[in-house]
Motif scaffolding. Structure first.
Motif, PDB file in Angstrom:
ATOM      1  N   VAL A  79      54.972  95.031  48.259  1.00 10.74           N
ATOM      2  CA  VAL A  79      54.300  94.392  47.130  1.00 10.74           C
ATOM      3  C   VAL A  79      52.943  95.061  46.978  1.00 10.74           C
ATOM      4  N   GLY A  80      52.572  95.335  45.742  1.00 12.46           N
ATOM      5  CA  GLY A  80      51.298  95.992  45.493  1.00 12.46           C
ATOM      6  C   GLY A  80      50.665  95.471  44.223  1.00 12.46           C
ATOM      7  N   VAL A  81      49.349  95.628  44.115  1.00  7.84           N
ATOM      8  CA  VAL A  81      48.617  95.233  42.914  1.00  7.84           C
ATOM      9  C   VAL A  81      47.592  96.305  42.584  1.00  7.84           C
ATOM     10  N   VAL A  82      47.406  96.555  41.301  1.00 11.05           N
ATOM     11  CA  VAL A  82      46.346  97.432  40.793  1.00 11.05           C
ATOM     12  C   VAL A  82      45.529  96.618  39.801  1.00 11.05           C
ATOM     13  N   VAL A  83      44.218  96.643  39.965  1.00  7.53           N
ATOM     14  CA  VAL A  83      43.305  95.977  39.041  1.00  7.53           C
ATOM     15  C   VAL A  83      42.332  97.022  38.513  1.00  7.53           C
ATOM     16  N   GLY A  84      42.269  97.156  37.197  1.00  5.79           N
ATOM     17  CA  GLY A  84      41.368  98.134  36.589  1.00  5.79           C
ATOM     18  C   GLY A  84      41.570  98.185  35.095  1.00  5.79           C
ATOM     19  N   GLY A  85      40.534  98.537  34.359  1.00  2.00           N
ATOM     20  CA  GLY A  85      40.655  98.659  32.921  1.00  2.00           C
ATOM     21  C   GLY A  85      41.004  97.359  32.223  1.00  2.00           C
ATOM     22  N   GLY A  86      40.660  96.232  32.818  1.00  2.83           N
ATOM     23  CA  GLY A  86      40.978  94.941  32.218  1.00  2.83           C
ATOM     24  C   GLY A  86      42.415  94.509  32.388  1.00  2.83           C
ATOM     25  N   LEU A  87      43.193  95.260  33.172  1.00  4.05           N
ATOM     26  CA  LEU A  87      44.602  94.944  33.383  1.00  4.05           C
ATOM     27  C   LEU A  87      44.868  94.617  34.851  1.00  4.05           C
ATOM     28  N   LEU A  88      45.895  93.847  35.059  1.00  4.02           N
ATOM     29  CA  LEU A  88      46.364  93.481  36.396  1.00  4.02           C
ATOM     30  C   LEU A  88      47.840  93.868  36.463  1.00  4.02           C
ATOM     31  N   THR A  89      48.187  94.760  37.374  1.00  6.31           N
ATOM     32  CA  THR A  89      49.560  95.249  37.488  1.00  6.31           C
ATOM     33  C   THR A  89      50.102  94.954  38.880  1.00  6.31           C
ATOM     34  N   VAL A  90      51.322  94.432  38.937  1.00  8.68           N
ATOM     35  CA  VAL A  90      51.967  94.175  40.223  1.00  8.68           C
ATOM     36  C   VAL A  90      53.287  94.932  40.278  1.00  8.68           C
ATOM     37  N   GLY A  91      53.693  95.276  41.500  1.00  6.74           N
ATOM     38  CA  GLY A  91      54.982  95.907  41.732  1.00  6.74           C
ATOM     39  C   GLY A  91      55.536  95.414  43.055  1.00  6.74           C
ATOM     40  N   TRP A  92      56.854  95.238  43.140  1.00  7.99           N
ATOM     41  CA  TRP A  92      57.407  94.711  44.380  1.00  7.99           C
ATOM     42  C   TRP A  92      58.893  95.029  44.536  1.00  7.99           C
ATOM     43  N   VAL A  93      59.316  95.020  45.787  1.00  3.93           N
ATOM     44  CA  VAL A  93      60.729  95.077  46.166  1.00  3.93           C
ATOM     45  C   VAL A  93      60.860  94.219  47.416  1.00  3.93           C
ATOM     46  N   GLY A  94      61.727  93.234  47.401  1.00  3.21           N
ATOM     47  CA  GLY A  94      61.889  92.364  48.562  1.00  3.21           C
ATOM     48  C   GLY A  94      61.274  90.995  48.325  1.00  3.21           C
ATOM     49  N   ASP A  95      60.801  90.368  49.399  1.00  6.60           N
ATOM     50  CA  ASP A  95      60.298  88.998  49.271  1.00  6.60           C
ATOM     51  C   ASP A  95      58.819  88.851  49.602  1.00  6.60           C
ATOM     52  N   SER A  96      58.071  89.938  49.678  1.00  7.55           N
ATOM     53  CA  SER A  96      56.624  89.811  49.756  1.00  7.55           C
ATOM     54  C   SER A  96      56.108  89.490  48.352  1.00  7.55           C
ATOM     55  N   ARG A  97      55.013  88.738  48.262  1.00  3.70           N
ATOM     56  CA  ARG A  97      54.642  88.133  46.985  1.00  3.70           C
ATOM     57  C   ARG A  97      53.210  88.418  46.553  1.00  3.70           C
ATOM     58  N   ALA A  98      52.971  88.156  45.251  1.00  3.22           N
ATOM     59  CA  ALA A  98      51.623  88.188  44.685  1.00  3.22           C
ATOM     60  C   ALA A  98      51.407  86.911  43.891  1.00  3.22           C
ATOM     61  N   TYR A  99      50.212  86.330  44.030  1.00  4.18           N
ATOM     62  CA  TYR A  99      49.836  85.101  43.331  1.00  4.18           C
ATOM     63  C   TYR A  99      48.547  85.340  42.544  1.00  4.18           C
ATOM     64  N   TRP A 100      48.482  84.737  41.357  1.00  2.00           N
ATOM     65  CA  TRP A 100      47.256  84.766  40.555  1.00  2.00           C
ATOM     66  C   TRP A 100      46.581  83.399  40.679  1.00  2.00           C
ATOM     67  N   ILE A 101      45.301  83.406  41.085  1.00  2.00           N
ATOM     68  CA  ILE A 101      44.539  82.169  41.226  1.00  2.00           C
ATOM     69  C   ILE A 101      43.250  82.327  40.430  1.00  2.00           C
ATOM     70  N   PRO A 102      43.147  81.641  39.291  1.00  2.00           N
ATOM     71  CA  PRO A 102      41.943  81.784  38.455  1.00  2.00           C
ATOM     72  C   PRO A 102      40.721  81.203  39.130  1.00  2.00           C
ATOM     73  N   ASP A 103      39.556  81.760  38.807  1.00  2.00           N
ATOM     74  CA  ASP A 103      38.310  81.223  39.331  1.00  2.00           C
ATOM     75  C   ASP A 103      38.097  79.786  38.873  1.00  2.00           C
ATOM     76  N   ASP A 104      38.550  79.484  37.681  1.00  2.00           N
ATOM     77  CA  ASP A 104      38.500  78.118  37.181  1.00  2.00           C
ATOM     78  C   ASP A 104      39.649  77.341  37.827  1.00  2.00           C
ATOM     79  N   ARG A 105      39.345  76.597  38.870  1.00  2.00           N
ATOM     80  CA  ARG A 105      40.407  75.934  39.626  1.00  2.00           C
ATOM     81  C   ARG A 105      41.034  74.753  38.872  1.00  2.00           C
ATOM     82  N   THR A 106      40.487  74.400  37.696  1.00  2.00           N
ATOM     83  CA  THR A 106      41.169  73.394  36.879  1.00  2.00           C
ATOM     84  C   THR A 106      42.343  74.003  36.135  1.00  2.00           C
ATOM     85  N   ALA A 107      42.393  75.319  36.071  1.00  2.00           N
ATOM     86  CA  ALA A 107      43.514  76.023  35.448  1.00  2.00           C
ATOM     87  C   ALA A 107      44.597  76.261  36.482  1.00  2.00           C
TER      88      ALA A 107
END
Length: 420
Positions: free
Chosen positions: A261-289
């Motif tokens: 599992v991998g993530v790239v952050v840059g240029g205002g974009l967030l990109t994820v890629g994966w194979v298998g069962d490793s994961r990525a989660y998005w957690i906003p700074d605004d914890r009410t969201a």
């Protein structure tokens, strides 16, 4: 060539929007129907039910070790103390360790010996054992910590495994317009495969280097991630003694393998890629969201749910639930990288992890609850806290997590560089 670049306006909403199953599906969607005739979806027989068996074997080997006869042959991480101190508990009355802990500390400082990572007061002798509590100095890979350009990762062996089979890579660079970009890759070695620790290491390193080479050239992050997964896959394939025999019925190899599992952050974009069962989660700074899980597992349970053969609760309750159906390795029939790109509506943090963590915080809400609020500015402390959460929960597996703030931090990202 991989998939075409996605619409850069693909949103990561703060509403009810779980992870997409592919690069062109920002809304919630199940994985595509699985044709049972296609061999690449065959259940990996090495994985199902392996962990309890492996742990039991390790425990039996430890119980059979003749510690009393040969202290050096004690199970990894312990040894009969040299100063009459039990491995656990209070030193015996009158022992050197009981009489003069301060003198021991001064002596350690005088000879510049490393401090024991277990009792934090004894000195580690030239053979790697504490002269107070008797524990062995952990191997470097048993616990790894890295911080780079505002992102961080921590990996730990856990409480049950005899080695750490996870690995990670962190990279930071600049896009053609000079703006910063960061990447994190996390790989989990398949324990029942040959040399899983090597597989995870070469895969994460190869992918990290591929991203470091692609992003400054202006290649779209989703395309760069797709290619990075394929590079990592080829690198793991090369570990097999003879990849041509991986699927040979009479000469089948137990080839090195890992998830990705991998993530790239840059240029205002967030990109994820994966194979298998490793994961990525998005957690906003605004914890009410609401937080969002960005990946869909390549697992037996996910297949059952996707094909409407079981409910999610029924599939997850089955002993085969966590058996993976996708991995990197010479015996993987065909590696199809999953990739997705988002443009978040606001700042947040991406948590990239192996199942050693998410087994103790499976839903996005539970992962968000375990993530410290100051994660965007203290990513290493946040990664440590998440690893501690898994260890406190039982630590039955290796635990690896990377914390990647969005947008990409600007510190230290002015020129290509990286760390693993």
């Amino acid at each position: 060539m991989g998939p075409p670049p996605p619409d850069p306006q693909t949103r990561l909403p703060y509403g009810d929007a779980p992870a997409p199953s592919g690069p062109a599906a920002p809304e919630r969607s199940a994985p595509p129907p699985i044709d049972p005739r296609v061999p690449r979806y065959a259940l990996d027989p090495r994985v199902a039910g392996y962990e309890p068996t492996a742990d039991a074997a390790i425990g039996a080997a430890a119980r059979a070790t003749p510690e009393a006869e040969d202290p050096a042959a004690a199970p990894e991480g312990s040894r009969t103390p040299t100063h009459g101190t039990p491995a656990h508990g209070t030193p015996p009355q009158g022992s050197p360790a009981h009489r003069a802990p301060a003198r021991s500390a001064l002596s350690r400082l005088a000879r510049n010996s490393p401090v024991c990572a277990v009792c934090h007061s004894g000195a580690v002798d030239p053979h790697g054992y504490c002269d107070r509590c008797g524990h062995a100095r952990p191997r470097e890979r048993d616990h790894l910590e890295r911080e780079l350009a505002g992102i961080a990762a921590v990996s730990d062996r856990g409480h049950r495994h005899h080695r750490n089979e996870d690995f990670f890579a962190l990279r930071a660079t600049a896009l053609p317009d000079g703006s910063p970009a960061v990447a994190a890759v996390v790989c989990d070695g398949v324990s029942s495969a040959t040399r899983p620790d090597e597989a995870s290491m070469v895969a994460s390193e190869a992918a990290g280097e591929a991203l470091l080479a692609s992003l400054p050239r202006g290649i779209h992050p989703q395309q760069a991630m797709h290619e990075a997964v394929l590079v990592a896959s080829a690198t793991v394939d090369a570990l097999a003694a003879d990849p041509s025999l991986a699927h040979h019925e009479h000469h089948q190899q137990n080839a090195p393998a890992c998830t990705f599992v991998g993530v790239v952050v840059g240029g205002g974009l967030l990109t994820v890629g994966w194979v298998g069962d490793s994961r990525a989660y998005w957690i906003p700074d605004d914890r009410t969201a609401p937080p969002v899980r960005l990946t869909e597992d390549d697992s037996w349970a996910a297949q059952m749910v996707a094909n409407n053969l079981m409910s999610e609760a029924e599939a997850n309750a089955d002993q085969r639930a966590h058996a993976i159906t996708g991995w990197l390795g010479a015996d993987a029939y065909e590696v199809e990288p999953h990739t997705a790109t988002f443009k978040p509506d606001g700042p947040g943090v991406v948590v990239v992890c192996t199942d050693g963590l998410w087994n103790y915080a499976e839903t996005a809400e539970r992962m968000a609850a375990a993530l410290p609020y100051d994660a965007p500015v203290r990513p290493l402390d946040a990664a440590r806290a998440l690893v501690a959460h898994a260890l406190d929960g039982g630590g039955h597996d290796n635990v690896t997590v990377a914390v990647v703030p969005f947008p990409a931090p600007s510190t230290g990202a002015g020129s290509p560089h990286g760390a693993s």
